[in-house]
Design a protein around this motif. Structure first.
Motif, PDB file in Angstrom:
ATOM      1  N   LEU A  75       7.854   4.417  82.392  1.00 23.05           N
ATOM      2  CA  LEU A  75       8.226   5.977  82.212  1.00 23.05           C
ATOM      3  C   LEU A  75       9.674   6.042  82.490  1.00 23.05           C
ATOM      4  O   LEU A  75      10.129   7.067  82.413  1.00 23.05           O
ATOM      5  N   GLU A  76      10.328   5.089  83.064  1.00 22.43           N
ATOM      6  CA  GLU A  76      11.820   5.084  83.306  1.00 22.43           C
ATOM      7  C   GLU A  76      12.589   5.167  82.073  1.00 22.43           C
ATOM      8  O   GLU A  76      13.538   5.617  81.959  1.00 22.43           O
ATOM      9  N   ILE A  77      11.860   4.586  81.064  1.00 18.33           N
ATOM     10  CA  ILE A  77      12.369   4.596  79.676  1.00 18.33           C
ATOM     11  C   ILE A  77      12.906   5.830  79.105  1.00 18.33           C
ATOM     12  O   ILE A  77      14.188   6.197  78.899  1.00 18.33           O
ATOM     13  N   PRO A  78      11.762   7.076  78.994  1.00 19.11           N
ATOM     14  CA  PRO A  78      12.312   8.088  78.596  1.00 19.11           C
ATOM     15  C   PRO A  78      13.147   9.000  79.599  1.00 19.11           C
ATOM     16  O   PRO A  78      14.027   9.696  79.167  1.00 19.11           O
ATOM     17  N   LYS A  79      12.667   8.725  80.741  1.00 14.83           N
ATOM     18  CA  LYS A  79      13.527   9.275  81.617  1.00 14.83           C
ATOM     19  C   LYS A  79      15.039   9.128  81.863  1.00 14.83           C
ATOM     20  O   LYS A  79      16.077   9.829  81.800  1.00 14.83           O
ATOM     21  N   THR A  80      15.310   7.655  81.477  1.00 10.39           N
ATOM     22  CA  THR A  80      16.675   7.395  81.319  1.00 10.39           C
ATOM     23  C   THR A  80      17.408   7.770  80.051  1.00 10.39           C
ATOM     24  O   THR A  80      18.536   8.112  80.123  1.00 10.39           O
ATOM     25  N   LEU A  81      16.695   7.815  79.039  1.00 13.57           N
ATOM     26  CA  LEU A  81      17.164   8.334  77.793  1.00 13.57           C
ATOM     27  C   LEU A  81      17.654   9.863  78.000  1.00 13.57           C
ATOM     28  O   LEU A  81      18.851  10.250  77.811  1.00 13.57           O
ATOM     29  N   LYS A  82      16.773  10.595  78.760  1.00 12.73           N
ATOM     30  CA  LYS A  82      17.327  12.052  79.034  1.00 12.73           C
ATOM     31  C   LYS A  82      18.481  12.087  80.108  1.00 12.73           C
ATOM     32  O   LYS A  82      19.260  12.943  79.734  1.00 12.73           O
ATOM     33  N   GLN A  83      18.275  11.327  80.966  1.00 11.41           N
ATOM     34  CA  GLN A  83      19.644  11.476  81.861  1.00 11.41           C
ATOM     35  C   GLN A  83      20.736  10.949  81.189  1.00 11.41           C
ATOM     36  O   GLN A  83      21.942  11.658  81.425  1.00 11.41           O
ATOM     37  N   ILE A  84      20.741  10.076  80.092  1.00 10.66           N
ATOM     38  CA  ILE A  84      21.952   9.578  79.595  1.00 10.66           C
ATOM     39  C   ILE A  84      22.371  10.683  78.668  1.00 10.66           C
ATOM     40  O   ILE A  84      23.708  10.987  78.543  1.00 10.66           O
ATOM     41  N   ILE A  85      21.396  11.414  78.161  1.00 10.02           N
ATOM     42  CA  ILE A  85      21.805  12.529  76.911  1.00 10.02           C
ATOM     43  C   ILE A  85      22.529  13.769  77.840  1.00 10.02           C
ATOM     44  O   ILE A  85      23.472  14.159  77.374  1.00 10.02           O
ATOM     45  N   SER A  86      22.105  13.827  78.949  1.00 12.79           N
ATOM     46  CA  SER A  86      22.710  15.270  79.710  1.00 12.79           C
ATOM     47  C   SER A  86      23.959  14.631  80.256  1.00 12.79           C
ATOM     48  O   SER A  86      24.932  15.521  80.213  1.00 12.79           O
ATOM     49  N   GLU A  87      23.964  13.452  80.725  1.00  9.48           N
ATOM     50  CA  GLU A  87      25.391  12.894  81.240  1.00  9.48           C
ATOM     51  C   GLU A  87      26.582  13.229  80.107  1.00  9.48           C
ATOM     52  O   GLU A  87      27.610  13.295  80.353  1.00  9.48           O
ATOM     53  N   ILE A  88      26.140  12.588  79.028  1.00 11.96           N
ATOM     54  CA  ILE A  88      26.976  12.585  77.702  1.00 11.96           C
ATOM     55  C   ILE A  88      27.143  13.978  77.112  1.00 11.96           C
ATOM     56  O   ILE A  88      28.383  14.271  76.762  1.00 11.96           O
ATOM     57  N   GLU A  89      26.229  14.821  77.043  1.00  9.46           N
ATOM     58  CA  GLU A  89      26.352  16.085  76.451  1.00  9.46           C
ATOM     59  C   GLU A  89      27.178  16.999  77.467  1.00  9.46           C
ATOM     60  O   GLU A  89      27.833  17.707  76.968  1.00  9.46           O
ATOM     61  N   ASP A  90      26.957  16.730  78.863  1.00  8.45           N
ATOM     62  CA  ASP A  90      27.743  17.612  79.816  1.00  8.45           C
ATOM     63  C   ASP A  90      29.045  17.070  79.961  1.00  8.45           C
ATOM     64  O   ASP A  90      29.899  17.646  80.459  1.00  8.45           O
TER      65      ASP A  90
END
Ligand code: AMP
Length: 293
Positions: free
Chosen positions: A205-220
């Motif tokens: 489950l850490e896989i999709p959570k990590t993708l979301k985390q990276i997306i928010s860090e990069i997009e923000d």
């Protein structure tokens, strides 16, 4: 017992006869190629393609040519009886389930191969995999000659390769992409998820959570792409993921590495893609991401 409405065909000859009959009546035919062990992701593709065509063909074929010598071909989940029930419930018109000899008869010598897009990401750890996929999908599409074929966003590199192949080979089939379906806990639905123990599933489950985390860090803009990907990889390993085979951001349309185009005003639509091993199971996932240069 209720009679099944899905027609089951095992030979290319019978398949061609049925498809020709439908085409002669002016009906539009769609195909969803699968390896069986059907789940919500596959059923969502069937429901999606039903909106575009009159008749839906689903193929089930566990393709030996796309598995490496040490991969899970022998133990890949097979559940034809349960699959047929699901196909019937969702209103599939025809199941094409050929034997291996129907697809690869003795003396078979041809490989279909797409270059460039098949060189990185999944191909790095699975040499020959995409040749197996492009060869079998070419055969399935030529045997069926559907007007539309639908592939899942879950295997984003595969979809990109197959779209390119159909275009390059002037195939008379429109290749479309169906959205990625997740289980309620967020894990991308996959036939291989049955291999996971409950503990491994928590790690996965850490896989999709990590993708979301990276997306928010990069997009923000709070982290650079390089920092965020490195941190994400380390987080997955710290969470118990055995190996991160790749965690990369590529351009969406051709999967080429990102190129910085100065003076761009609109964001680049890209994809973050990952392959990771949890226990003995290799899992893949991907999500769209906007890159602001
Ligand atoms: P497979 O049986 O795993 O070879 O998959 C057959 C088709 O279903 C491929 O086009 C996959 O991309 C698609 N598929 C598999 N899992 C999913 C999912 N979770 N969401 C959407 N499509 C999927």
């Amino acid at each position: 017992m209720k009679r099944l409405s899905v027609q089951i065909i095992r030979t290319k000859k019978e398949l061609r006869t049925q498809i020709t009959e439908w085409h002669m009546k002016g009906l539009k035919v769609g195909m969803v190629p699968t390896m069986g062990a059907l789940h919500h992701g596959h059923l969502s593709l069937i429901r999606e393609i039903q909106k575009h065509v009159d008749k839906v063909v689903v193929s089930i074929f566990v393709n030996p040519m796309q598995f490496g010598p040490h991969e899970d071909f022998d133990k890949y989940p097979r559940s034809e009886t349960a699959d047929i029930k699901k196909l019937d419930q969702v209103g599939t018109d025809l199941l094409y389930a050929p034997e291996v000899g129907e697809i690869y008869p003795d003396g078979f010598l041809t490989t279909v191969s797409v270059t460039k897009i098949t060189e990185g990401l999944c191909a790095a750890k699975r040499p020959g995999h995409f040749d197996g996929v492009t060869t079998v999908v070419t055969k399935l599409l030529l045997q069926c000659l559907p007007d539309v074929a639908l592939f899942g966003e879950k295997d984003f590199q595969q979809y990109t390769v197959l779209k390119q192949m159909a275009k390059d080979l002037d195939m008379p089939t429109e290749v479309m992409c169906g959205r990625l379906i997740r289980d309620d806990d967020g894990l991308a639905t996959s036939s291989r998820n049955v291999y996971l123990t409950p503990e491994e599933r928590q790690i996965a489950l850490e896989i999709p959570k990590t993708l979301k985390q990276i997306i928010s860090e990069i997009e923000d803009g709070t982290q650079t792409i390089e920092e965020s990907l490195e941190k994400g990889t380390q987080h997955l390993l710290d969470s118990g993921v055995k190996e991160v085979q790749y965690l990369e951001i590529r351009q969406s349309d051709n999967l080429e590495p990102l190129t910085r185009t100065f003076g761009e005003t609109s964001p680049l639509l890209a994809r973050i893609l990952v392959a990771a091993v949890v226990g003995k199971t290799r899992l893949i996932d991907n999500m769209p991401i906007k890159i602001f240069f």
